[in-house]
Write a protein that holds these residues in place. Structure first.
Motif: not given
Length: 639
Positions: A259-280
């Protein structure tokens, strides 16, 4: 939690087996399952004690029921027994225990209307104790005081998860359980029962290794994670975020999600989380951000964590970058010694070109890429030690140069790769790898490749070939030649005072040879490639000491004797003779020596053109249809 149930396979397909050194617990399940996982830790000891023989321990055997409570032997003597089971928990160090159960598998009961069984955790022992040396009880973990439907043959389950969790948390290698009839019923033989010698006491655990995130291996856009300013500017691959996570459980090695959480440095409230499947586990796992997630010119913060479906690692450290998809402006090109072809001039021979590229004050221009050929595209490859995407800084690639200041200029010295009309292609590049439109600079250059001459006659297969290199007109100060024969690694030969150089090799390839050569001058000039090649006629080789003329002029003369040497056709190893004739005269056959060669003498009786035809003959007498026609002109007598 306490339950009783009919006899059936326990969770995790556990089974007890008797080995040479005692009981061990194995799993018969083969398919990988998602976390958390079920396991049966190995038994260190499993046995019982007897109040009637208080100094003797009774490890279980393969046939005798395990007695529990009070019972009588064949002589009517009364006994009271307690059961002890110790398990090895060392495999769970560092793991999370979700739960654990002890299963008691009954085989006999004195009275099916009565059942009272307790389970205690004691101080651990690694050998079955005696009645007199029973381990100190620590905590009562559960009890059952009611009869069940199935008797005998019921399987009783005790929840011992808290005890196993505590033991693992305190890094205790062993845990010991005592199974007994409660004190108030222990002397009552109607509560006695026998446990199955194989399946009598089993421990099943539910565990998981909490996955971990590797803070040393986080990557954005093919670059390592950083928290330093200025943040790296990332262009086309900015949506590719990667993290290395690990999971110690073998069943989870191929099911690590990132899982990756990313947000604009100037706007932490805009945090979004995205998932990558099938990792090793142990490899860089990728999360590709959806198109439109990033805004050009904005700085971002991101972090990652991994999960096996049951537990999550902590969030990683934070990483920073700036998204940049704006291309820089195109450069301008000038040269102090290679004029534009529109001026009608040409560059000097034997001198490298001096070119200056300018960003014209656009501070987005960090450097320039240039080539006498077409400029390629920038790519990245999954070539890192962890399979991560690696993007080489375009300004570190061959054919690139950094500007002296942002938007400034850079001067390069370039050797030509050819002669005649030549085009230098240049484009600007910024710190994110974005490139401008290309600009072309056309110039005209004289030929400066070295000339290649054969010094020892027409090349023959199996014989030494000597080549002479001569500098092109106007190329001075040649100190050495760089030579590549048949595409092999280049070799060097020093030049003589007059600039000439020599190179010899034995012609071993029946198909022929090709060679490239460059001259290197003291002023740093490296010439374009000079090329030479030779191929071999499939017929035999023919050489003459007198009747050979590279320029086709008449040689020898009437009455002037000459020798002709025949050599095997390319690839032949069994040449026995040669059949030859001059001007279609009756053929003559001459035997070959041990090297497959033959030499004849011939004296012309008239001047003019002559053709010598030669056929090789194999050892079995076969005359090859492949022939060599060797033509020359016999000089006429002087007037």
């Amino acid at each position: 939690m306490l339950t009783s149930r009919p006899r059936r396979a326990v969770v995790g397909a556990l089974a007890l087996t008797l080995g040479v050194s005692g009981l061990s617990l194995i799993t018969t399940a083969s398919a990988a399952v998602a976390a958390p996982h079920y396991d049966g830790p190995p038994a260190v000891q499993l046995g019982w004690t007897d109040s009637a023989t208080p100094k003797k321990a009774y490890p279980i055997d393969s046939e005798t029921n395990i007695p529990l409570g009070t019972w009588q032997d064949d002589t009517g003597k009364s006994h009271t027994s307690r059961v002890y089971a110790t398990y090895d928990l060392s495999a769970y160090e560092g793991k999370k225990i979700y739960g654990a159960n002890v299963f008691l598998d009954e085989r006999s009961a004195a009275d099916c209307g009565k059942r009272a069984v307790e389970i205690w955790r004691t101080k651990p022992v690694t050998a079955t104790p005696t009645w007199n040396r029973a381990p100190e009880p620590l905590t009562k973990l559960g009890e059952i005081l009611t009869p069940v439907q199935f008797c005998p043959g019921a399987s009783i389950t005790f929840d011992v998860g808290a005890a196993v969790q505590d033991a693992v948390a305190h890094r205790q290698r062993h845990i010991t359980f005592e199974i007994r009839v409660p004190e108030q019923y222990e002397s009552d033989a109607s509560y006695g029962r026998g446990l199955h010698p194989y399946r009598g006491v089993q421990l099943s655990t539910q565990f998981n290794s909490v996955p971990q995130i590797d803070n040393a291996h986080l990557y954005n856009g093919g670059l390592p994670c950083t928290q330093l300013t200025p943040y790296p500017r990332i262009g086309g691959f900015a949506r590719t975020l990667q993290a290395v996570g690990t999971d110690a459980d073998e069943d989870d090695e191929r099911s690590v999600k990132t899982e990756v959480a990313i947000w604009p440095k100037a706007n932490p409230d805009a945090r979004q989380v995205f998932t990558g499947e099938y990792g090793l586990s142990g490899r860089a796992n990728t999360v590709n951000l959806p198109e439109g997630t990033l805004t050009d010119g904005q700085s971002y913060v991101w972090q990652a964590r991994v999960t096996d479906g049951a537990d999550y690692s902590p969030w990683s450290k934070k990483c920073f970058f700036t998204h940049d998809r704006t291309a820089p402006t195109a450069p301008t090109i000038t040269s102090s010694n290679y004029p534009l072809d529109t001026t009608g001039g040409q560059g000097p021979a034997g001198v490298a070109g001096i070119f200056t590229f300018s960003g014209n004050g656009n501070k987005d221009v960090a450097g320039f890429e240039y080539s006498w050929r077409e400029l390629g595209t920038h790519g990245c490859s999954a070539s890192g030690n962890y399979g991560q995407l690696e993007c080489v800084n375009p300004l570190d690639r061959p054919g690139s140069v950094r500007a002296n200041t942002p938007g400034g200029s850079a001067t390069v010295t370039l050797n030509p790769i050819g002669s005649g009309p030549q085009t230098l292609t240049v484009r600007s590049i910024d710190l994110a790898g974005n490139v401008s439109e290309t600009v072309q600079y056309r110039t005209f250059l004289p030929n400066s490749a070295p000339e290649v001459r054969v010094e020892n006659g027409a090349p023959q297969w199996g014989e030494e070939v000597t080549l002479k290199f001569v500098p092109a007109p106007g190329v001075t100060g040649v100190r050495e030649y760089e030579i590549s024969l048949d595409g092999k690694e280049p070799e060097t030969r020093h030049a003589q005072e007059d600039g000439a150089g020599y190179f010899s090799f034995v012609a071993t390839n029946p198909e022929g040879h090709q060679l490239t050569v460059r001259s290197h001058s003291d002023n740093g000039f490296v010439s374009p490639e000079g090329n030479w090649f030779t191929y071999f006629n499939p017929g035999p080789g023919v050489k003459s000491d007198v009747y050979y003329s590279p320029d086709g002029s008449a040689v020898g003369g009437v009455g002037v004797e000459g020798t002709f040497t025949f050599s095997p056709p390319p690839g032949w190893t069994d040449t026995a003779a040669y059949r030859y004739s001059f001007d279609d005269a009756e053929p003559t056959e001459v035997p070959a020596d041990e090297n497959g060669r033959a030499t004849i003498t011939w004296t012309p009786t008239a001047s003019g053109y002559v053709t010598l035809t030669v056929h090789p003959v194999r050892a079995d007498g076969t005359v090859s249809r492949e022939a060599t026609w060797y033509s020359f002109e016999v000089a006429a007598p002087a007037a």
